[in-house]
Design a protein around this motif. Structure first.
Motif, short mmCIF file in Angstrom:
data_model
loop_
_atom_site.label_atom_id
_atom_site.label_comp_id
_atom_site.label_asym_id
_atom_site.label_seq_id
_atom_site.Cartn_x
_atom_site.Cartn_y
_atom_site.Cartn_z
N VAL A 1 -37.00 38.28 39.57
CA VAL A 1 -37.58 37.90 40.78
C VAL A 1 -36.52 38.40 41.90
O VAL A 1 -35.33 38.64 41.68
N GLU A 2 -37.21 38.74 43.23
CA GLU A 2 -36.38 39.03 44.11
C GLU A 2 -37.00 38.18 45.39
O GLU A 2 -37.99 37.80 45.32
N PRO A 3 -36.07 37.80 46.49
CA PRO A 3 -36.59 37.56 47.58
C PRO A 3 -37.56 38.31 48.21
O PRO A 3 -37.29 39.51 48.24
N LEU A 4 -38.67 37.85 48.82
CA LEU A 4 -39.83 38.64 49.30
C LEU A 4 -39.25 39.68 50.23
O LEU A 4 -39.84 40.82 50.45
N GLN B 1 -36.53 41.20 50.69
CA GLN B 1 -36.09 42.49 49.67
C GLN B 1 -37.27 43.36 49.12
O GLN B 1 -37.06 44.35 49.47
N LEU C 1 -40.16 43.74 50.33
CA LEU C 1 -40.87 44.23 51.14
C LEU C 1 -40.10 45.24 52.32
O LEU C 1 -40.85 45.97 53.03
N LEU D 1 -46.17 36.97 44.09
CA LEU D 1 -45.37 35.82 44.43
C LEU D 1 -45.47 34.69 43.37
O LEU D 1 -46.45 34.43 42.57
N ASP E 1 -39.16 27.50 45.69
CA ASP E 1 -39.04 29.12 45.30
C ASP E 1 -40.14 30.04 46.10
O ASP E 1 -40.51 30.91 45.55
N LEU F 1 -39.91 33.88 46.61
CA LEU F 1 -39.72 34.74 45.56
C LEU F 1 -40.81 35.39 45.14
O LEU F 1 -41.92 34.68 44.93
N LEU G 1 -42.04 38.66 42.19
CA LEU G 1 -41.76 39.47 40.88
C LEU G 1 -41.52 40.96 41.31
O LEU G 1 -42.09 41.47 42.11
#
Lengths: 442, 442
Positions: free
Chosen positions: A45-48, A50, A52, A63, A77, A80, A82
């Motif tokens: 997972v990455e923060p959204l 990152q 975009l 998500l 969460d 976050l 994938l």
């Protein structure tokens, strides 16, 4: 419970296919390590924000939400998603761990990625990628762009699959050329040319006029550039024959020729310059790669990547890099679909030890132990059925040998159930032929 | 871009730690294959109704949603969640592919799983598990329950980590005992006893009275059973000394003793009967396992599993199985945290080939090629800096050898930068000592 059905876009292999996949992954990994790439895994997972950052991918992201999300809104969460490739997570990892890494940093990463795309042939929602990247701090010499195709050529060249052709271009060639003919939005021009395979030259010319501000003559020049393909330094002559001049064009052609000449010295026929290769993603700044599997060109690229200068930077330090990614699931999916790639048995087991009766299972276990300690994959028969039934257990799985413990002091015997040959043997002395020890992928 | 920070519960290793993890995974995988387990991977997602089948886990599931979910409601991917273990997906896979698998089916599966839990020491939201399971159609002999601990003992026993102790119990012992003393809801009793380590005997006794309908005397008997622990068949004597009779109790004790005796013959000290081991999940029906790493008992189990009869069935056919799962991330997390486990270098590279000047890079590449073809992991120096700087490049990564190409017809030389020894060498003849070829994990 009713029988479950597959979920479109989420492929799953049967065990023999997974054995082939592991064989392929082992070969890839061994080659990556031979070239000194260190292993890495990043979280799924990455923060959204990152995910975009590089644009154009928002529709592909999955998500996450906890089934019982705590009350109180946007914490939890909910930010976050994938990861949809391994490059964005790697750039984030480099920034996060820059003080603990040695630069230039060579790493490989073999992981699943997810994209919420509409599934179609060769496109998956979950798939496995095998990436190598080299990043350095502030500057990265261009010779690394010539090195990566060699690694891929070695990794895939050792597999029982059709040969690959790596198609190479350089963003500096395109941008220098576009600027040299007077276009002011080279990114828009590149995005238009990127659609050449899908929509054809006429529509690309319209796009160049409509979205990149080109005149019809400029559009024609862009298409002439995209039409150039050559396996060697002659590519530079063909480009120069178009009569366009720009310092960035010269720089790009020098880098492109260096990639081709390095590849020719190492693996003739591996690389070709193909100036239509654009790679839609915005972050490439130098060499770009796509890869065709010969005979499967219509399935598109099985291995892509390129040079990027601006994917990761913080506090005035930038981390330029170059990377290339093998689409393992796509590669295997198309080869499995074509009936290519087989494995000699459906289990790792080389020897099945027969069980004459349940009371003897402890001694039988000791025979199996002795074989395993000497590296021979061994199963003990799950039941003390008639020997014919135990032999069929082995046959159905492709296990080549059945071991018969000797009764009442008689010697043990081992039978090659393919040939029927049966010989006396001891579990601390018998060794199968090397070709039978592991399943063979062909 | 500001420097990213870690996300709690989603661990990431540095490359040397990942090298150690791969070493551990290779050992585990090799052992699983020596016992004839075939490899398998399942997709990361399952339909939510599959994930919630076994109850009590709904709060742990991560649901997926596409960022741009198509209009029109509950279609799309909104019914999918990330798997939280590998047993539920495996049961689903067996049902889905039952016509293509050979039974009994022995498979191993090494994958990430996700749980939306509140992170704490030794608990992760994303972690790696390594599972083996054996499933058969309709019936599964109990000797498989004795086999699995041996596989785990071999897999972990070959690693440079403290020894493990596998604690074994059998659900039939508990259920037979509970029924033998007159309790009618053995599941409730088991769930109460499962909390023994967390809340202590007094509260468990209250729970047994309050939730399992036990009298204080019955609660006391349950606690007496849970207090029994023995490394051998004497466990059966201790249970029988409690004076309870039930056919299921006899069956369970026979199975439990068989597990202990098989383990004692194969690996003395590996297994112990510990009748407090309950495993909270409902689906176990026979042997259950937990595993302590000696010296790290307070961190809880690093490897758990058991026998299940009712996890998968369809159309009148059931698929009983037995499985055990190594918590790889938990195991490594606690060992890394304790400063255990090291690796001799931070890259796979054995040799760095020095570059005297960029003009010679093509010849230098050929030297590296020759070494790689003979299996020696080799990098070419990224720059033609002064040799002292190139040697420091190797030193910082722990690369043991630097190769100096001979100038003007002189012989090449290779230097062991640890000892300073430097000898003449040819790239088609020189081989490093076996101990230097790959990084050593200790």
């Amino acid at each position: 419970m009713s029988k479950p059905t597959p979920i479109s876009g989420f492929p799953e292999w049967l065990p023999p296919q997974r054995m082939i996949e592991q064989y392929v992954l082992d070969r890839i990994r061994t080659t990556f390590e031979l070239y000194g790439f260190a292993p890495l895994e990043t979280r799924a997972v990455e923060p959204l924000d990152q995910l975009l950052r590089k644009g154009e991918t928002s529709k592909e992201v999955y998500l996450l939400r906890r089934l019982q999300e705590e009350a109180g809104g946007p914490a939890g969460d909910s930010g976050l998603g994938l990861h949809f490739d391994l490059t964005v997570p790697f750039a984030r990892y480099v920034l996060e761990n820059q003080g603990k890494l040695q630069f230039p940093f060579r790493r490989y990463q073999i992981q699943k990625v997810w994209r919420g795309e509409r599934p179609q042939e060769g496109r998956y929602r979950e798939f496995l990628q095998a990436d190598i990247d080299i990043v350095d701090r502030d500057t990265l010499p261009a010779h690394h762009e010539a090195e990566l195709p060699l690694v891929i050529g070695d990794a895939l060249g050792g597999l029982p699959i059709p040969p690959v052709l790596i198609q190479v271009n350089n963003r500096k060639v395109c941008e220098g050329f576009y600027r040299g003919i007077g276009l002011t939005d080279p990114d828009a021009a590149l995005r238009a040319v990127d659609r050449l395979d899908r929509v054809g030259p006429d529509q690309v010319a319209e796009l160049l006029v409509g979205t990149a501000g080109a005149t019809p003559e400029q559009a024609k020049a862009c298409l002439a550039l995209a039409g150039i393909s050559a396996p060697d330094a002659s590519v530079a002559d063909e480009v120069r024959a178009l009569g366009v001049e720009h310092p960035l064009l010269d720089e790009g052609l020098a880098e492109l020729v260096a990639v081709l000449e390095t590849a020719a010295a190492h693996a003739p026929g591996l690389c070709v310059a193909d100036l239509r290769i654009a790679r839609g993603l915005d972050y490439y700044t130098g060499t770009v790669y796509e890869t065709q599997l010969r005979g499967y060109e219509r399935f598109g690229s099985v291995c892509s990547g390129g040079r990027y200068d601006n994917l990761a930077s913080s506090g005035g330090t930038s981390f330029p890099g170059v990377g290339i990614s093998i689409g393992v699931t796509r590669l295997l999916g198309l080869l499995f679909g074509a009936g290519e790639l087989t494995v000699s048995r459906s289990v790792p087991t080389c020897v099945l030890v027969a069980v004459p009766d349940e009371a003897h299972r402890p001694e039988i276990n000791r025979i199996a132990d002795q074989l395993r300690r000497r590296g021979v994959p061994t199963e003990v028969s799950p039941s003390a059925a008639k020997f014919g039934k135990q032999i069929r257990y082995a046959e159905r799985r492709g296990i080549p040998y059945v071991w018969f413990p000797g009764a009442d002091g008689a010697a043990d015997e081992v039978k090659d159930i393919r040939s029927g040959d049966q010989v006396q043997a001891t579990p601390d002395g018998w060794t199968p032929p090397a070709a039978d020890l592991r399943p063979v992928v062909g």
